[in-house]
Design an enzyme around this catalytic site. Structure first.
Site, mmCIF file in Angstrom:
data_model
loop_
_atom_site.group_PDB
_atom_site.id
_atom_site.type_symbol
_atom_site.label_atom_id
_atom_site.label_comp_id
_atom_site.label_asym_id
_atom_site.label_seq_id
_atom_site.Cartn_x
_atom_site.Cartn_y
_atom_site.Cartn_z
ATOM 1 N N LYS A 198 0.851 -1.210 0.000
ATOM 2 C CA LYS A 198 0.000 0.000 0.000
ATOM 3 C C LYS A 198 0.878 1.248 0.000
ATOM 4 O O LYS A 198 1.725 1.429 0.877
ATOM 5 C CB LYS A 198 -0.881 -0.075 1.251
ATOM 6 C CG LYS A 198 -1.849 1.038 1.444
ATOM 7 C CD LYS A 198 -2.986 0.586 2.367
ATOM 8 C CE LYS A 198 -3.074 1.359 3.637
ATOM 9 N NZ LYS A 198 -4.206 0.980 4.488
HETATM 10 O O1 LIG Z 1 -6.288 0.299 3.033
HETATM 11 C C1 LIG Z 1 -7.263 0.985 2.899
HETATM 12 C C2 LIG Z 1 -7.480 1.725 1.675
HETATM 13 O O2 LIG Z 1 -6.371 1.627 0.866
HETATM 14 C C3 LIG Z 1 -8.298 1.087 3.963
HETATM 15 O O3 LIG Z 1 -7.950 0.256 5.029
HETATM 16 C C4 LIG Z 1 -8.431 2.516 4.452
HETATM 17 O O4 LIG Z 1 -7.266 2.895 5.120
HETATM 18 C C5 LIG Z 1 -9.650 2.645 5.342
HETATM 19 O O5 LIG Z 1 -10.794 2.358 4.573
HETATM 20 C C6 LIG Z 1 -9.803 4.032 5.856
HETATM 21 O O6 LIG Z 1 -8.687 4.428 6.557
HETATM 22 C C7 LIG Z 1 -10.997 4.149 6.748
HETATM 23 O O7 LIG Z 1 -11.313 5.486 6.740
HETATM 24 P P1 LIG Z 1 -12.390 6.116 7.693
HETATM 25 O O8 LIG Z 1 -13.585 5.212 7.710
HETATM 26 O O9 LIG Z 1 -11.715 6.213 9.036
HETATM 27 O O10 LIG Z 1 -12.661 7.447 7.106
#
Ligand SMILES: O=C(CO)[C@@H](O)[C@H](O)[C@H](O)[C@H](O)COP(=O)(O)O
Length: 428
Positions: A198
């Site tokens: 990532k």
């Molecule tokens: O790896 C990814 C996307 O590349 C996900 O785990 C991503 O970090 C998460 O969906 C987000 O961090 C969650 O965001 P939020 O719901 O806290 O706004």
């Protein structure tokens, strides 16, 4: 309910093909070297009603409950992923059995909110590791274990799905070459075909994406908040494939993680500040509108002579992955960031809240390319009200990078303190 995008019936794509039940068994067996039968842990049950619901077992231990997640993939070609990876990694098994096809991890969150890492951490410190090396060992173990669980899906889909994503250090978010080196290292040590490294879509890391892809490493590009940056990300993927020199591109894949709910969280505040009836009526509509426009860009960029030349070498499209899918404003429908963004060759990564809601009352229908002109109307109406989409993207990116760095730094500080305390107690 405020802020929902109306759902319209849209043509269904050809079925993507069912996931044979055999794969559930192989997924379970892959993680059961001692032929231990899968059991849903109490901790996991407490964590999610989804797990509790999924715990009905067949005689052989495989979970058989069919959910809308299976329909999402089989009828609409969208891959539901789980936005959470923590120990015990076997907690993923019921998710896989119920239709989850990949996982996104946020290790700082997992490690700081669980004591399941304490035993291995103690061993690592006793073996003389420093806190940061110990952190990476904890992360790598989880990722390797999860990769094993998703390998049957990866194999069945010929490398199209069944991935586990892990981030390079968030401290490198503005360091082009540091990110390239970290991605190569992480890819090498995880050493699994179905890992996504990532990398954030910051201006500094867009060139890193090209280079990492050119090195044959599959990438999850994260923290995308604007259509303009998304286009740069697609170009980096295409440039990387072209520069790779590989004759077979079929095993170098990528997802572009477009963040959804955070866009509404910021734009809603701006609209409230404007305060006119027109502005207030647009609350809860920006994120989905922008995501639908991003999908139009995806369709445009992954077609035409440049793309067709890469397809001849086996290239796979860089799928759009909807991230940040849980609803932050309780006034909104809890499937707001899932229901309207369903379409073929996309991924929706959902934490428990969004998964539970979708399984309970989500609607499986092709929506991603429905109401596109309405989405464009919303996008330009917001511009007319003074919303600068690129500025919104920059602010969200800045906040996202700072928050990931902040939690990484504070976890490392606490691991250092813990490590020092362990060393003192053991007279090391
Ligand atoms: O790896 C990814 C996307 O590349 C996900 O785990 C991503 O970090 C998460 O969906 C987000 O961090 C969650 O965001 P939020 O719901 O806290 O706004």
């Amino acid at each position: 309910m405020a802020g929902t995008v109306p759902k319209l019936a849209a043509p269904r794509p050809a079925a993507a093909g069912p996931l044979p039940s055999q794969s559930l068994r192989s997924a379970a067996l892959a993680f059961a070297p001692s032929a231990r039968r899968f059991r849903v842990s109490l901790a996991a049950r407490a964590r999610s009603p989804f797990i509790a619901m999924a715990s009905a077992k067949e005689g052989n231990g495989a979970v058989t409950k069919r959910t809308t997640l299976h329909d999402l993939y089989e009828q609409q070609g969208q891959s539901p992923w789980y936005d959470n990876l923590c120990r015990p990694v076997t907690d993923l098994l019921p998710y896989i059995a119920n239709g989850v096809r990949g996982v996104t991890s946020n290790p700082t969150k997992a490690i700081s909110s669980s004591n399941a890492y304490d035993g291995q951490f103690k061993e690592l410190i006793s073996a003389g590791k420093d806190a940061e090396s110990a952190y990476w060992e904890l992360v790598i173990k989880d990722i390797q274990d999860a990769c094993k669980l998703f390998e049957p899906i990866y194999d069945e889909t010929d490398g199209a799905d069944g991935y586990v994503s892990v981030e390079v250090s968030p401290r490198l978010a503005n360091d082009t070459q540091g990110t390239v080196e970290a991605a190569k290292w992480l890819h090498k040590v995880v050493n699994r075909p179905n890992v996504y490294i990532k990398i954030p879509a910051t201006a500094e890391c867009v060139p890193s994406i090209k280079e990492v892809i050119a090195n044959g490493i599959s990438v999850n590009v994260t923290l995308i908040f604007s259509v303009a940056r998304y286009e740069a990300v697609i170009d980096a993927y295409l440039d990387g494939l072209e520069a790779s020199g590989l004759s077979d591109l079929s095993r170098v894949t990528s997802v572009a993680s477009f963040f959804v709910s955070r866009v509404d969280s910021l734009i809603d505040k701006m609209l409230e500040k404007i305060g006119t009836p027109e502005a207030l009526a647009l609350r809860g509509k920006a994120a989905v509108a922008q995501a639908k426009i991003a999908n139009q860009l995806y369709l445009k960029k992954f077609s035409g002579p440049r793309w067709e030349a890469l397809v001849k070498k086996g290239a796979k499209k860089q799928r759009l992955l909807w991230a940040s899918t849980s609803v932050k404003n309780p006034a909104y429908l809890d499937t707001l960031y899932v229901d309207p963004l369903i379409g073929p060759d996309t991924v929706s990564t959902m934490p428990d809240q969004a998964l539970d809601a979708f399984i309970d009352h989500g609607t499986v229908a092709r929506t991603i390319d429905a109401n596109v002109s309405e989405a464009e109307g919303i996008y330009s109406a917001l511009e007319k009200l003074g919303i600068d989409w690129e500025e919104v993207g920059k602010q969200l990116e800045h906040e996202g990078v700072s928050s990931f760095k902040g939690s990484f730094d504070s976890l490392l500080t606490s691991l250092e303190e813990k490590g020092n305390a362990l060393k003192t107690a053991a007279n090391l």
